[in-house]
Design an enzyme around this catalytic site. Sequence first.
Site, mmCIF file in Angstrom:
data_model
loop_
_atom_site.group_PDB
_atom_site.id
_atom_site.type_symbol
_atom_site.label_atom_id
_atom_site.label_comp_id
_atom_site.label_asym_id
_atom_site.label_seq_id
_atom_site.Cartn_x
_atom_site.Cartn_y
_atom_site.Cartn_z
ATOM 1 N N LEU A 204 0.835 -1.341 -0.091
ATOM 2 C CA LEU A 204 0.001 -0.151 -0.067
ATOM 3 C C LEU A 204 0.759 1.134 0.069
ATOM 4 C CD1 LEU A 204 -2.533 -1.007 2.860
ATOM 5 C CD2 LEU A 204 -3.177 -0.441 0.063
ATOM 6 N N HIS A 205 0.623 2.164 -0.897
ATOM 7 C CA HIS A 205 1.558 3.408 -0.893
ATOM 8 C C HIS A 205 0.563 4.399 -1.656
ATOM 9 C CE1 HIS A 205 2.513 2.245 -4.931
ATOM 10 N NE2 HIS A 205 2.937 3.481 -5.090
ATOM 11 N N ARG A 206 -0.225 4.250 -2.457
ATOM 12 C CA ARG A 206 -1.002 5.383 -3.227
ATOM 13 C C ARG A 206 -1.542 6.400 -2.198
ATOM 14 N NH1 ARG A 206 -0.370 5.498 -8.326
ATOM 15 N NH2 ARG A 206 0.564 3.442 -9.458
ATOM 16 N N ARG A 239 6.041 5.905 2.981
ATOM 17 C CA ARG A 239 4.903 6.663 2.882
ATOM 18 C C ARG A 239 3.790 6.085 3.628
ATOM 19 N NH1 ARG A 239 2.510 10.562 0.436
ATOM 20 N NH2 ARG A 239 0.362 10.510 0.110
ATOM 21 N N ASP A 277 -1.598 -1.934 -4.526
ATOM 22 C CA ASP A 277 -2.052 -0.496 -5.349
ATOM 23 C C ASP A 277 -0.791 -0.126 -6.085
ATOM 24 O OD1 ASP A 277 -0.370 0.537 -3.751
ATOM 25 O OD2 ASP A 277 -1.773 1.879 -2.518
#
Length: 375
Positions: A204-206, A239, A277
Site C-alpha cells: 500500500l502506498h498510493r 509513505r 495498489d
Amino acid sequence: MPRIICVAGARPNFMKVKPVMDALEQRGAEVVLVHTGQHYDAAMNDVFFADLGLRQPDRHLGTGSGSHAEQTARVMLAFEPLVTELRPDAVVVVGDVTSTLACALVAAKAGVPVAHVESGLRSRDWSMPEEVNRVATDRLSDLLFAPSPDGVDNLRAEGYHEDQIHLAGNVMIDTLFANLDRALASDVLHRYGLTPGGYALATLHRPANVDDSGMLAGLLKALAEVARQLPVILPVHPRTAARLEEAGLPDGIRLVPPAGYLDFIALQASARLVLTDSGGVQEETTALGVPCLTMRDSTERPITLTEGTNILVGRDPERIIGTALRVLVEPPAKRSPALWDGHAGTRIADVLLAYLAAPGRLRPTDLRQAVSEAA
C-alpha cells in the site's frame, strides 16, 4: 556514436531504464545515467543498486521531495544546465513520475529528441498525478515505446504518427527475468519463517489509499479478513508507515521492513496471493503467474486483466474480501502478454539508434553547430 542521457527519479525507474542502458552500451553508445533524486533512501540505495547490478549514476541532481510543482521546478532547474553542458543526442525518460515529465519538458525545449519508455498507458483517472505525467510526456516525446498493444491503441487514438509509435514490450519484465534466478535463491522466506504458497503479500502506498484515514481503515479491514485464512505480509513503504501508526494495525497483518529488489521478487514469486495498489506489481505478478488483486478503481495496465493474473477489485472492503476468498480457492489461469519476453530493451535501443542515425537527419549537436557558424 551518440551520447544519450537516461533519466531515473524513483526506484521503479531504475528497473525500467537498466535494460535500455545495457542494450545501448552494448551497441557502443555513450550513456549518461542521471538520478534526479526525486526519491532517495540512503538505507536502501546501495542494496537496490547491488540487486540490479546497476552502476552508480553519472550525475545526481539531488532535487529531493516537495509538492508536485516544487519537484517539477527543482528537476527542471537542475536538469537544464546538464543538458546544456552535455549536449546529448537524445534523452530517454521512463515511466510516469514527476522527473519523467520535468526532464522531457527540458529536453523538448532544448530541441533534443525525447524517447519515452512505457508510453501509451492510460488509466483515464485524472485525479492521479501519474496520469497527467504520462499524457504530457507522450505529447513531448519523439519516440513512444509502448509495453503492450493497448498502449499502441491509445497512442493511435490520440493522433500520434505511426513512425513515432513502437510496440517494444515490457522493460520491467526484462529486469525481472534477468534477476529471477538470483531472486529465487534469496533466503527471505526463511528469514520471515514463511513457506511457498503459505502467505499473502500486500503493498500500500498510493495517496488515495493511505492519506484518507477512512479508506485506509477499510483496506486494512479487508487485509485482516484475508489474514484469517493465511498470514498477510506487508513490507512497510515509508509513505505508509506513519499512516499505519495513526490508523492502528489489525491483528494478523505482519509488517516487515522495506524489501530490496531481489527479496521482493522472491516474496512475490512464492506468495499464494498478492494484494496491491502498485502498477509494477501488477506486471510482475502477471509474469510470475501469481494471482494479484489491485486495490484501485482503475488501472493503466489493463492487459494484466485480460492477458495476466490481475483482478481489479476497487477499494470496497467487502468486494476485496469476497474476491480474495474466491481466488484462494480458484486462482486465475497463468498467462503472459506477447513481447514480455526479456528483450524489450534490445528493441528500444535498436529503434532509437536507427532513428538517430537516419540519413539526412541533423543531430542536435550538428544543428547547434550550424546555427553557431551561421551567426
